[in-house]
Write a protein that holds these residues in place. Structure first.
Motif, short mmCIF file in Angstrom:
data_model
loop_
_atom_site.label_atom_id
_atom_site.label_comp_id
_atom_site.label_asym_id
_atom_site.label_seq_id
_atom_site.Cartn_x
_atom_site.Cartn_y
_atom_site.Cartn_z
N MET A 1 0.85 -1.19 0.00
CA MET A 1 0.00 0.00 0.00
C MET A 1 0.89 1.25 0.00
N TYR A 2 0.38 2.30 -0.69
CA TYR A 2 1.13 3.54 -0.79
C TYR A 2 0.28 4.69 -0.26
N GLN A 3 0.90 5.57 0.49
CA GLN A 3 0.26 6.86 0.73
C GLN A 3 0.48 7.73 -0.51
N ILE A 4 -0.29 8.81 -0.62
CA ILE A 4 -0.27 9.58 -1.86
C ILE A 4 1.11 10.16 -2.16
N SER A 5 1.83 10.60 -1.13
CA SER A 5 3.16 11.16 -1.36
C SER A 5 4.13 10.08 -1.84
N GLU A 6 3.98 8.85 -1.29
CA GLU A 6 4.84 7.73 -1.70
C GLU A 6 4.54 7.32 -3.15
N LEU A 7 3.25 7.28 -3.47
CA LEU A 7 2.87 6.93 -4.85
C LEU A 7 3.39 7.97 -5.83
N ALA A 8 3.26 9.23 -5.45
CA ALA A 8 3.72 10.31 -6.32
C ALA A 8 5.21 10.19 -6.59
N GLU A 9 5.98 9.91 -5.55
CA GLU A 9 7.43 9.78 -5.71
C GLU A 9 7.78 8.58 -6.58
N SER A 10 7.04 7.49 -6.45
CA SER A 10 7.36 6.27 -7.19
C SER A 10 7.13 6.41 -8.69
N VAL A 11 6.24 7.31 -9.09
CA VAL A 11 5.95 7.48 -10.52
C VAL A 11 6.47 8.82 -11.07
N GLY A 12 7.14 9.59 -10.20
CA GLY A 12 7.73 10.83 -10.67
C GLY A 12 6.75 11.95 -10.90
N LEU A 13 5.64 11.96 -10.17
CA LEU A 13 4.65 13.02 -10.30
C LEU A 13 4.50 13.73 -8.95
N SER A 14 3.82 14.86 -8.99
CA SER A 14 3.60 15.60 -7.75
C SER A 14 2.31 15.15 -7.07
#
Length: 399
Positions: A1-14
């Protein structure tokens, strides 16, 4: 599971981008009891697929349609067509910027600007540091300001030994002279070149002649001819371009322009030279014209690039009349006039073929010679003899 900040970092988006995607329905996180959103690896992979679709130029709306259903091939085809147009435009922009920086040829660009905005084109070239003489030569001859000096060096190497720098014969000059309704006292010859027409006029009239050209080499050859015939008291030679033509208080009896009006554009020449003529004065000019309304496409394309203003005789006569002149006469100078220019040019180019191999000058002149061989009875030179009315105003009728 990812929090939104972690997901954003993993795909290179804000984080803000992912929140926007949620608003559009592209992404759907699960809200936990503590209020935080969490996302699965499937959400991460969905975002990765979304990024790959975006790389194809799809909008977010189009990406969602592809993610949630079957590919819309019609939509993809339209998007591909749009991208191809954009790529063509961007490539054209890139090529122009590269050419302006001297990394590629500007020939096509100069030719197009000269066609649609000739006056502004030359004014812009002058702002780049060229003289009005060189701006004119770039516009109608080299068509590339980056390689202009080298082009002109090769060009003048070809023409330095030629007597004629354009179609013409002594017989055509004499025939036009016979159409003058008076014996001229003062003739301004524009674009005299090495002076073949100059010498014919000197022998056929008692007029004082001011012969001008932009090329000092051509004037040097004419100067030798003038000296050999002891005509220095009647023929004055000056290195001068068409932006600096001399205005006399009385006005010129005759302006003679064999093969030079096209440099300005015939319509502009008709207007500009009007003020130089005295009332009742005569303008004599020759111009390459079409003898057909349906030329072969390759011939039409060649002349459209080399002389976009070329037209048929009735159109030229209409332009003359609308400007306010009266037509005294006109005639086809014939194949002889074309041969007198092109045959020596072809021989000279052949003699320099090895030295000029692969040069733009050789290619340009070879293409013109090929057109000459293909255009018999389709293209030729017309001589026009037109008079400014005696009661004419200081400006021509057209704007």
């Amino acid at each position: 599971m990812y929090q939104i900040s972690e997901l954003a970092e993993s795909v290179g988006l804000s984080r803000a981008t992912l929140l926007y995607y949620e608003k559009l329905g592209l992404l759907q996180g699960k809200r936990q009891a503590n209020g935080y959103r969490v996302y699965t690896d499937a959400d991460r992979q969905r975002l990765r697929l979304l990024q790959q679709l975006q790389a194809g130029g799809l909008s977010l709306k189009e990406c969602r349609a592809c993610l949630d259903g079957k590919l819309d091939r019609g939509m993809l085809g339209r998007r591909l067509a749009t991208l191809e147009r954009e790529i063509t435009d961007k490539t054209r922009s890139r090529d122009l910027l590269a050419a302006l920086l001297g990394r590629a040829s500007l020939k096509e660009w100069h030719a197009e600007v000269e066609r649609v905005a000739p006056d502004m084109h030359r004014a812009w070239l002058i702002k780049q540091g060229f003289s009005s003489k060189e701006a004119a030569r770039i516009a109608w001859l080299s068509k590339d300001m980056n390689s202009h000096d080298d082009y002109m060096a090769s060009f003048m190497r070809v023409f330095a030994g030629l007597d004629r720098w354009g179609p013409g014969t002594a017989e055509a000059t004499m025939r036009a002279r016979a159409m003058l309704p008076f014996s001229p006292g003062a003739i301004l010859e524009i674009g005299c070149g090495p002076g073949m027409a100059t010498m014919t006029l000197a022998g056929a009239t008692a007029a004082r002649i001011l012969a001008i050209d932009t090329d000092e080499g051509a004037l040097a050859r004419l100067r030798e001819r003038v000296a050999a015939h002891a005509l220095g008291d009647r023929i004055d030679l000056r290195t001068m371009d068409m932006a600096q033509l001399p205005v006399t208080e009385r006005g010129w009896d005759v302006i003679w322009a064999e093969g030079s009006a096209y440099i300005l554009g015939v319509e502009r020449a008709l207007r500009d030279w009007w003020r130089l003529l005295r009332p009742g004065g005569v303008l004599v000019f020759s111009d390459m014209v079409w003898r057909t309304q349906t030329p072969a496409e390759d011939l039409r394309a060649f002349w459209a690039a080399e002389y976009p203003g070329m037209t048929r005789v009735p159109v030229r006569l209409d332009q003359v009349n609308r400007t306010g002149y009266r037509v005294l006469g006109h005639f086809d100078m014939g194949r002889e006039a074309m041969d007198a220019y092109y045959r020596p040019l072809e021989a000279r180019l052949a003699a320099l073929a090895v030295d000029l191999a692969n040069s733009r000058v050789h290619g340009d002149l070879r293409a013109e010679l090929d057109a000459y061989h293909a255009c018999d009875s389709l293209v030729s030179c017309e001589m026009f003899v037109v008079q400014k009315p005696r009661d004419a105003g200081p400006t021509p009728l057209t704007d």
